[in-house]
Design an enzyme around this catalytic site. Structure first.
Site, PDB file in Angstrom:
ATOM      1  CG  HIS A 115     108.616  -5.555 -57.412  1.00 26.85           C
ATOM      2  ND1 HIS A 115     107.487  -4.795 -57.534  1.00 26.85           N
ATOM      3  CD2 HIS A 115     109.552  -4.932 -58.173  1.00 26.85           C
ATOM      4  CE1 HIS A 115     107.707  -3.760 -58.343  1.00 26.85           C
ATOM      5  NE2 HIS A 115     108.961  -3.822 -58.738  1.00 26.85           N
ATOM      6  CG  ASN A 138     106.166  -0.355 -60.995  1.00 25.92           C
ATOM      7  OD1 ASN A 138     106.085  -1.497 -60.529  1.00 25.92           O
ATOM      8  ND2 ASN A 138     107.331   0.247 -61.211  1.00 25.92           N
ATOM      9  CG  HIS A 167     110.734 -12.067 -68.880  1.00 25.94           C
ATOM     10  ND1 HIS A 167     111.142 -10.788 -69.136  1.00 25.94           N
ATOM     11  CD2 HIS A 167     111.647 -12.862 -69.475  1.00 25.94           C
ATOM     12  CE1 HIS A 167     112.245 -10.800 -69.864  1.00 25.94           C
ATOM     13  NE2 HIS A 167     112.579 -12.062 -70.079  1.00 25.94           N
TER      14      HIS A 167
HETATM   15 FE1  HDD Z   1     111.277  -4.819 -62.456  1.00 23.84          FE
HETATM   16  C1  HDD Z   1     110.452  -7.461 -60.539  1.00 23.84           C
HETATM   17  C2  HDD Z   1     107.997  -3.779 -62.445  1.00 23.84           C
HETATM   18  C3  HDD Z   1     112.169  -1.914 -64.063  1.00 23.84           C
HETATM   19  C4  HDD Z   1     114.355  -6.010 -62.871  1.00 23.84           C
HETATM   20  N1  HDD Z   1     109.561  -5.482 -61.638  1.00 23.84           N
HETATM   21  C5  HDD Z   1     109.431  -6.609 -60.873  1.00 23.84           C
HETATM   22  C6  HDD Z   1     108.067  -6.766 -60.475  1.00 23.84           C
HETATM   23  C7  HDD Z   1     107.378  -5.723 -61.009  1.00 23.84           C
HETATM   24  C8  HDD Z   1     108.318  -4.922 -61.746  1.00 23.84           C
HETATM   25  C9  HDD Z   1     105.894  -5.440 -60.870  1.00 23.84           C
HETATM   26  C10 HDD Z   1     107.534  -7.877 -59.594  1.00 23.84           C
HETATM   27  C11 HDD Z   1     106.918  -8.989 -60.395  1.00 23.84           C
HETATM   28  C12 HDD Z   1     106.332 -10.015 -59.468  1.00 23.84           C
HETATM   29  O1  HDD Z   1     105.321  -9.701 -58.820  1.00 23.84           O
HETATM   30  O2  HDD Z   1     106.897 -11.098 -59.385  1.00 23.84           O
HETATM   31  N2  HDD Z   1     110.291  -3.144 -63.053  1.00 23.84           N
HETATM   32  C13 HDD Z   1     108.944  -2.962 -63.045  1.00 23.84           C
HETATM   33  C14 HDD Z   1     108.619  -1.757 -63.781  1.00 23.84           C
HETATM   34  C15 HDD Z   1     109.793  -1.238 -64.224  1.00 23.84           C
HETATM   35  C16 HDD Z   1     110.848  -2.109 -63.772  1.00 23.84           C
HETATM   36  C17 HDD Z   1     107.220  -1.245 -64.017  1.00 23.84           C
HETATM   37  C18 HDD Z   1     110.044  -0.013 -65.035  1.00 23.84           C
HETATM   38  C19 HDD Z   1     109.239   0.420 -65.924  1.00 23.84           C
HETATM   39  N3  HDD Z   1     112.962  -4.086 -63.277  1.00 23.84           N
HETATM   40  C20 HDD Z   1     113.136  -2.886 -63.920  1.00 23.84           C
HETATM   41  C21 HDD Z   1     114.455  -2.808 -64.494  1.00 23.84           C
HETATM   42  C22 HDD Z   1     115.078  -3.985 -64.178  1.00 23.84           C
HETATM   43  C23 HDD Z   1     114.132  -4.762 -63.407  1.00 23.84           C
HETATM   44  C24 HDD Z   1     114.994  -1.642 -65.286  1.00 23.84           C
HETATM   45  C25 HDD Z   1     116.453  -4.453 -64.530  1.00 23.84           C
HETATM   46  C26 HDD Z   1     117.097  -4.085 -65.585  1.00 23.84           C
HETATM   47  N4  HDD Z   1     112.260  -6.400 -61.733  1.00 23.84           N
HETATM   48  C27 HDD Z   1     113.530  -6.726 -62.070  1.00 23.84           C
HETATM   49  C28 HDD Z   1     113.982  -8.041 -61.494  1.00 23.84           C
HETATM   50  C29 HDD Z   1     112.701  -8.539 -60.764  1.00 23.84           C
HETATM   51  C30 HDD Z   1     111.735  -7.396 -60.985  1.00 23.84           C
HETATM   52  C31 HDD Z   1     115.219  -7.952 -60.694  1.00 23.84           C
HETATM   53  C32 HDD Z   1     112.829  -8.982 -59.316  1.00 23.84           C
HETATM   54  C33 HDD Z   1     112.009 -10.238 -59.195  1.00 23.84           C
HETATM   55  C34 HDD Z   1     111.632 -10.583 -60.548  1.00 23.84           C
HETATM   56  O3  HDD Z   1     112.150  -9.652 -61.415  1.00 23.84           O
HETATM   57  O4  HDD Z   1     110.989 -11.535 -60.891  1.00 23.84           O
HETATM   58  O5  HDD Z   1     114.364  -8.890 -62.486  1.00 23.84           O
END
Ligand code: HDD
Length: 704
Positions: free
Chosen positions: A75, A148, A339
Site C-alpha cells: 500500500h 480493502n 492499525h
Molecule cells: Fe494490511 C497496510 C489492508 C492483511 C500487514 N493493509 C495496509 C493498508 C491497508 C491494508 C488498507 C494501508 C493502510 C494505509 O493506507 O496506510 N491488509 C489490509 C486488509 C487485509 C490486510 C484489508 C486483509 C484482510 N496486512 C494484512 C496482513 C498483514 C498486513 C495479513 C500482516 C500480517 N498491511 C500490513 C502492513 C502495512 C499494511 C505491512 C503496510 C503499511 C502499514 O501496514 O501501515 O503492516
C-alpha cells in the site's frame, strides 16, 4: 497542546491548526536566523572550496538528505482525504461504540485509499486490490477500519503474508515487473495456494480497475464483534457503499492511463473534493447473532469467505463524507499510521487468524517506517480526546510530561493516570472463552476453497465474465512456466468448467475435457457491478471535440444540460487558446489532443459546424478519440455535422441518425442531424449514467 472533547466534525481540523504554517516573509535557518543568500555557498574566494562553517549550507543539505522515509511495504501509493462520519440512528442495541450512538454527532475521519503492490511512484491504474483505510477520531479514541475494496483476502493466516507479498512484488533478482501480478512468481505461489482462489476471481474482475476511489466499495473483510452496553456480543461484517455506485475502467484504458496520467485516481479524488463533489460512502453492517456462528456452510472466521448479502442483508448504519483535501501530502497522507488493532469500546476482534496476524504487524511496521514509538504524536495520528499514560521518551518525543511521576501505581501523583475497571468508557476485551491445545494446523472448517469462487463467477454478467477471462489470458500469458499456467487452469476447472475452458484457449495449455468436481449454480446479485447505481452522471467528465467553426449554440446547450446534471464538460481541441465558432463567438479550450485523451473522459460529444467537422476529420487524434471511446463502451453523442465525424471514424455496427429530425440512440451512441439538443442531451445523459455499453456488436473490430 490543545485538547478537544467537543462533539463536532471540526475537532480534528482544530487540533491540526497549531501545527500548520504559512510561508513566512523572511528566509531563516531552523534556528530562526535570517539568511541573506541561499543561492551561493560560503567559499574561500570566488573560485575556492566551500567552507565547513557554512551552517546554512550544512543544514539545508542535511535536511534534504534525510527527507525520505521508507515507503509502506505494501500500500505504498495512496491518496488521503479528510471528512466526517455520521450515524443515521443509534446502534446502541448492537454496540456501545460512542461514534455510533448519536445522529447529531459528526465524527471527524481521515481516509487513505491505496494500491497494494506498486511502489510509491507507481501508476494508479493497475490491476490490483485497493486499500480503503478509515481513521475515525472518536470521543473514545481512534478507531481504524483498515479495509480493502474486495471483501475477501488471498490467504487465511497472517503467517503467510510475507510469502504472499514477496510473490506479488517485483521479482527480487531484477525488480520487475512494477505494480503488476502478471509474472511467474505470483502465479506460481497462487497456483500452490488453493485458498486464494476466491480472491483471485475478484482480482481478475473489473473490481480491480476502479474508475474512481469514489466509485468503489470498501470492506472490513474480517468478521469483527460489536458489543453493546449490556456486554452482549454479535458478529459483524462491515461494508462501505459508494453513493455514486461501483464503476470500473477497462483493461486497455487502464494501461494507457498508466502512461498518460499515472495520477488518474489521485487526481480524480483531489479534483472532486476541490470542486465540491464530495465523495460519499454509506457504512453498512451485516449482523450475525452469536448463537448463529455455526449456521453457515463456511466459517465466519475464514477471511476468504463472504456472507452473501442475500443471506444476511447489509443494514445501513451511517454516512461518510470526504470534504477536505490534506494541506500537505507527507505530513498527513504519508505519515498517517493505520492499525486494525486501533479499536474503541464496543468493537472487538475475532479469532480470524489473518486478523490476529495483522494485530502484530501494523505497529511493528510503523516503528520502522516512522522511526520510533512516538508516531502516535504526529498530528494526523493523535486522538482528539486526550492520551494519558506513563509511556515516556523515545526518538522525537514532543509531549512535555510535567511532574515527577512516570509509574503506576503511585501515590505521589494521586494515583493518576488511573486505570478504572468500573469506568464504562474504558475498553474491556470481550470475555470469550478460549481453550485448546497448542497446535499448528488449519481448521477443517477452512478447507472449502472453491464454492464461493464459483458463486462469484456465477453472479457475473456476460460482459463481466468476458473481462475475467481476458484478464486471465493477460496475466497467465505473461507467465513463462507452462506448468504454472496448467495448474491455474486446473484450479479454474474446480470453479467452473466453462471458465477453465475459456482461459485455457488463450494461454496455450490443453482445455480440460471434464469438469473437475462438484460445482453449483447459486449466485448472488450483489456481487455483480452490473446491478449498481446507474442513475447519476454527477462528476463525470465529458469531452466536447471542437475546433474553429464549431456550432456555438449546440455546444452551449449541451454544456448547460450536462452541467445541470452535475457532469463536467470540457472543450478538447488541437491547440490551447480561444476557438471561434461559425457565428463568431469565442470559447476557451480546456484540454488539447496532446494534454488529454479519450481515456481521461467518461463520454464524448461532437457538436456540429461544417468547418469544424471538416478540419477534425483530418485529425487522426479526433478520430482516435471516437474509436477508443467506442471500443471502451463509453457514451458518445454527435449532433448536426458532428455525425459525419462518427461516420469518418472506424466505429462499426452503431446506427447513426439520417438527415431527418430523428434521434438515434443505439447502445450509448446518441445522434441526430436536426433534432433538438435538449432531447439529445437527455438521452446522452442517460447513456453516460449507464457507465458502459458492453453490447456494442463488433467493437473488437475497431482499431483502438
Ligand atoms: Fe494490511 C497496510 C489492508 C492483511 C500487514 N493493509 C495496509 C493498508 C491497508 C491494508 C488498507 C494501508 C493502510 C494505509 O493506507 O496506510 N491488509 C489490509 C486488509 C487485509 C490486510 C484489508 C486483509 C484482510 N496486512 C494484512 C496482513 C498483514 C498486513 C495479513 C500482516 C500480517 N498491511 C500490513 C502492513 C502495512 C499494511 C505491512 C503496510 C503499511 C502499514 O501496514 O501501515 O503492516
Amino acid at each position: 497542546m490543545v485538547e478537544h472533547n467537543g462533539r463536532n466534525e471540526q475537532r480534528k481540523d482544530e487540533q491540526l491548526e497549531p501545527f500548520r504554517r504559512e510561508s513566512g516573509e523572511h528566509l531563516t535557518t531552523n534556528q530562526g536566523v535570517r539568511i541573506d543568500d541561499t543561492d551561493n555557498s560560503l567559499t574561500a574566494g570566488e573560485r575556492g572550496p566551500t567552507l565547513m562553517e557554512d551552517f546554512h549550507f550544512r543544514e539545508k543539505m542535511t535536511h534534504f538528505d534525510h527527507e525520505r522515509i521508507p515507503e509502506r511495504v505494501v500500500h505504498a501509493r495512496g491518496s488521503g482525504a479528510h471528512g466526517y462520519f455520521q450515524v443515521y440512528e443509534s446502534m446502541a442495541e448492537y454496540t456501545k461504540a460512542k461514534f455510533l450512538q448519536d445522529p447529531a454527532v459528526k465524527t471527524p475521519v481521515f481516509v487513505r485509499f491505496s494500491t497494494v503492490v506498486g511502489f510509491r511512484g507507481s501508476a494508479d491504474t493497475v490491476r490490483d486490490v485497493r486499500g480503503f483505510a478509515t481513521k475515525f477520531y472518536t470521543e473514545d479514541g481512534v478507531y481504524d477500519l483498515v479495509g480493502n475494496n474486495m471483501p475477501v483476502f488471498f490467504i487465511q493466516d497472517g503467517i503467510k503474508f510475507p510469502d504472499l507479498v514477496h510473490s506479488i512484488k517485483p521479482e527480487p533478482h531484477n525488480e520487475m515487473p512494477q505494480a503488476s501480478a502478471a509474472h511467474d512468481n505470483f502465479w506460481d505461489f497462487i497456483s500452490l495456494m488453493p485458498e486464494s482462489m476466491h480472491m483471485i476471481m475478484w482480482v481478475l474482475s473489473d473490481r480491480a480497475l476502479p474508475r474512481s476511489y469514489r466509485m468503489m466499495e470498501g470492506f472490513g473483510v474480517h468478521t469483527f464483534r460489536w458489543i453493546n452496553e449490556q456486554g452482549k456480543a454479535r458478529f459483524v461484517k462491515l461494508h462501505w457503499k459508494p453513493k455514486l455506485g461501483m464503476h470500473s475502467l477497462v483493461w486497455d484504458e487502464v494501461q494507457k492511463l498508466a502512461g498518460k496520467d499515472p495520477d488518474y485516481n489521485r487526481r480524480d479524488l483531489w479534483e472532486a473534493i476541490e470542486m465540491g463533489d464530495y465523495p460519499e460512502f454509506e457504512l453498512g453492517v451485516q449482523i450475525v447473532e452469536a448463537e448463529d456462528e455455526h449456521k453457515f456452510d463456511f466459517d465466519l472466521l475464514d477471511p476468504t469467505k463472504i456472507i452473501p448479502e442475500e443471506m444476511v442483508p447489509v443494514r445501513p448504519v451511517g454516512k461518510m463524507v470526504l470534504n477536505r483535501n490534506p494541506d500537505n501530502f507527507f505530513a498527513e497522507t504519508e505519515q498517517v499510521a493505520f492499525h486494525p488493532g486501533h479499536v474503541v469500546p464496543g468493537i472487538d476482534f475475532t479469532n480470524d487468524p489473518l486478523l490476529q496476524g495483522r494485530l502484530f504487524s501494523y505497529t511493528d511496521t510503523q516503528l520502522i517506517r516512522l522511526g520510533g514509538p512516538n508516531f502516535t504524536e504526529i498530528p494526523i495520528n493523535r486522538p482528539v480526546n486526550a492520551a494519558h499514560n506513563n509511556q515516556r521518551d523515545g526518538y522525537m518525543r514532543q509531549t512535555i510530561d510535567k511532574g515527577a511521576v512516570n509509574y503506576s501505581p503511585n501515590s505521589r501523583g494521586g494515583g493518576c493516570p488511573m486505570a478504572n475497571p468500573d469506568n464504562l468508557r474504558a475498553y474491556t476485551h470481550y470475555a470469550e472463552k478460549v481453550e485448546g491445545q497448542k497446535i499448528r494446523k488449519r481448521s477443517e472448517s477452512f478447507k472449502d476453497h472453491y464454492s464461493q469462487a464459483t458463486l462469484f463467477w456465477n453472479s457475473m454478467s456476460e460482459a463481466e465474465k468476458d473481462h475475467i477471462v481476458s484478464a486471465a489470458h493477460f496475466e497467465l500469458a505473461k507467465v513463462n512456466d507452462k506448468a504454472i499456467r496448467q495448474r491455474m487452469v486446473d484450479h479454474f476447472n474446480q470453479i467452473s468448467h466453462d471458465l477453465a475452458q475459456r482461459v485455457a484457449q488463450g494461454i496455450g495449455v490443453p482445455e480440460p475435457t471434464e469438469p473437475a468436481g462438484q460445482t453449483h449454480d447459486r449466485s448472488s446479485p450483489a456481487l455483480s457491478m452490473e446491478n449498481t447505481v446507474k442513475d447519476t452522471v454527477k462528476s463525470r467528465k465529458v469531452a466536447i471535440l471542437a475546433i474553429d467553426g464549431f456550432d456555438h449554440t449546440q455546444v452551449m446547450e449541451m454544456k448547460q444540460a450536462l452541467q445541470k446534471a452535475g457532469a463536467n464538460a470540457q472543450i478538447v481541441s488541437k491547440f490551447s487558446g480561444t476557438l471561434h465558432s461559425a457565428d463568431g463567438q469565442e470559447m476557451e479550450v480546456d484540454k488539447t489532443f496532446l494534454t488529454s485523451a479519450s481515456v481521461m473522459f467518461d463520454a464524448i460529444y461532437v457538436p456540429g459546424g461544417q468547418q469544424s467537422i471538416e478540419t477534425l476529420k483530418q485529425q487522426g487524434d479526433a478520430l482516435h478519440f471516437i474509436n477508443e471511446a467506442f471500443r471502451h463502451g463509453k457514451a458518445i453523442a454527435a449532433t448536426g455535422e458532428g455525425v459525419e465525424l462518427l461516420k469518418a471514424s472506424d466505429i462499426v455496427g452503431a446506427e447513426l441518425a439520417d438527415q431527418d429530425g430523428r434521434i438515434s440512440a443505439d447502445n450509448g451512441v446518441v445522434t441526430t442531424r436536426q433534432g433538438s439538443i435538449a432531447d439529445v442531451s437527455q438521452q446522452f445523459i442517460a447513456a453516460i449514467a449507464q457507465h458502459r455499453h458492453w453490447n456494442r456488436m463488433q467493437k473488437e473490430r475497431v482499431p483502438a
